[in-house]
Structure formats: structure tokens, C-alpha cells
Design an enzyme around this catalytic site. Structure first.
Site, mmCIF file in Angstrom:
data_model
loop_
_atom_site.group_PDB
_atom_site.id
_atom_site.type_symbol
_atom_site.label_atom_id
_atom_site.label_comp_id
_atom_site.label_asym_id
_atom_site.label_seq_id
_atom_site.Cartn_x
_atom_site.Cartn_y
_atom_site.Cartn_z
ATOM 1 C CE LYS A 116 49.518 20.194 -2.817
ATOM 2 N NZ LYS A 116 48.549 21.291 -2.614
ATOM 3 C CE1 TYR A 127 47.451 20.884 -10.380
ATOM 4 C CE2 TYR A 127 48.761 20.135 -8.533
ATOM 5 C CZ TYR A 127 48.678 20.591 -9.822
ATOM 6 O OH TYR A 127 49.818 20.752 -10.554
ATOM 7 C CD GLU A 128 47.356 15.089 -6.649
ATOM 8 O OE1 GLU A 128 47.259 14.315 -5.684
ATOM 9 O OE2 GLU A 128 47.005 14.781 -7.804
ATOM 10 N N GLY A 129 45.095 17.911 -2.580
ATOM 11 C CA GLY A 129 44.943 18.269 -1.170
ATOM 12 C C GLY A 129 45.350 19.707 -0.973
ATOM 13 C CD GLN A 136 48.825 18.023 1.793
ATOM 14 O OE1 GLN A 136 49.495 17.420 2.623
ATOM 15 N NE2 GLN A 136 48.307 17.420 0.739
#
Length: 219
Positions: free
Chosen positions: A30, A72-74, A79
Site C-alpha cells: 500500500k 486514505y485506507e490508512g 502503515q
């Protein structure tokens, strides 16, 4: 996804190993990919010059679209913290070293292949993986000693370090399977893997200066 699938069909220790792998890799996939996406989109604006800054070419829109991905998404900072605080201790800290060992095997395969087009790829991979191993052991010692804040200070450079080393190894594996990819692998090894030494030094030496700089800015 490969690790998830293997964990579903494996049993016992093999299943546990693949579950740990499925937990280890998401921060790399990610955060590194989205950071590189932003870098590529920014370079696209630069290549277009002034035209890239206005809406006519579409380059600015691509940059805006890419820029949200590290958020977004962490966020990528989260991360990195997750990677160091939760993923490095997997399997009592042994799993990440098994993973590094697998990456080293890919570098060894390049060395023994005697494919001329790889150039100094194997040497560059060896150095990058040695940097990764040293940084990993350093962070694990900090965590074992209860110095979580110092470990977190090196989380972001560590995420890029492990991602670069893994990326170089996977490109090498691709080059071994398809000679058409050897040139891309060599480019990555000779132009990007040189960052790993500086990243390792940031992981090991950066915590104290980061804390001091923060205090100076607040004062």
C-alpha cells in the site's frame, strides 16, 4: 493475495508462516506503491513544464488523483508504524528474517545465472539486503528494550528501505524468468537501490535528532 491463498490451503506451521507473510506485506504494497505513484505523477507535471501545472494537459489532475492514495485506507505514516510495531515481531521476530533470507536467495540466483545483462545487480542487491537486515535487527532490539518511540522514529525510512530491497529482488526474479525484464531490473538496482544505505542510517541514527528538532520547533 498469494500468501492469503497459500495460508488457506496449507496446514500447521506452513499455514502459520503464510498467515504471517500475508500480515507482513500489506504496508509495503500500500504505502510504497502509492508513494511512487505520487512521485511519478509529480514527475509528469515536471516533464510538461508550465503546461503541466494548468488543467489543459490533465497532468495536474493525475497528480491530485494520485496524492490522495497515501492518505486514505490508512495513511502511509500509519502503515509504517504498523509495519514496525506489529509486523516485525511476527513469529517472535523470526518471520521477517525468513523473508529477507528468501530475498537473498533471489540475489544469489542472479549471481549464479551469469546473465551478462544483469550487470552489478547481484552486488547491489546484496548491499541493499545487508542494509535491510541491519536496520531490521536494530529496530527489533529497540522494541525488545521497550524503546518504542525510538523505533517509531525510524518507521517511515524503514518502510521505504524494505520496499526497495524487496522490489529489487522481485524484479530480479522476473528477469530470471524473462530476459526481456533484465534491463528494467538492472536500472532499478543501479539507480534506486543506492538509497538503502542512507535509509538504514536514518533508521539507526535519526531518532535522537528527530526528537531534538521537534523540541526546537516547538520552543
Amino acid at each position: 493475495s498469494h500468501a492469503i491463498d497459500r495460508a488457506r490451503v496449507a496446514e500447521g506451521e506452513a499455514a502459520a508462516n503464510w498467515r504471517d507473510r500475508a500480515n507482513l506485506l500489506p504496508p509495503l504494497a500500500k504505502a510504497f506503491s502509492t508513494d511512487v505513484g505520487v512521485e511519478a505523477a509529480s514527475l509528469g507535471i515536471q516533464v510538461h513544464g508550465g503546461m503541466g501545472f494548468i488543467e489543459e494537459t490533465g497532468a495536474a489532475a493525475l497528480y491530485r488523483d494520485a496524492r490522495i492514495a497515501p492518505i486514505y485506507e490508512g495513511t502511509n505514516g500509519i502503515q509504517a508504524i504498523d509495519l514496525v510495531s506489529r509486523k516485525l515481531p511476527l513469529g517472535g521476530g523470526a518471520h521477517v528474517h525468513r523473508y529477507i533470507g528468501e530475498l537473498k536467495a533471489m540475489a544469489d540466483a542472479v549471481r549464479t545465472s551469469n546473465i551478462e545483462g544483469f550487470g552489478r545487480t547481484a552486488d547491489n542487491l546484496d548491499r541493499a539486503l545487508a542494509d535491510l537486515d541491519e536496520a531490521t535487527r536494530f529496530l527489533q532490539r529497540l522494541l525488545a528494550d521497550g524503546k518504542a518511540d525510538a523505533a517509531m522514529a525510524g518507521a517511515t525510512p524503514y518502510l521505504r528501505l524494505i520496499s526497495l530491497a524487496a522490489g529489487g529482488a522481485y524484479l530480479a526474479q522476473g528477469g530470471l524468468a524473462d530476459r526481456g525484464r533484465v534491463a528494467l531490473c538492472r536500472f532499478f538496482a543501479e539507480n534506486l537501490l543506492g538509497e538503502t544505505r542512507a535509509l538504514k542510517e536514518r533508521v539507526i541514527d535519526g531518532a535522537e535528532s528527530l526528537a531534538a528538532a521537534g523540541k526546537a520547533l516547538i520552543a
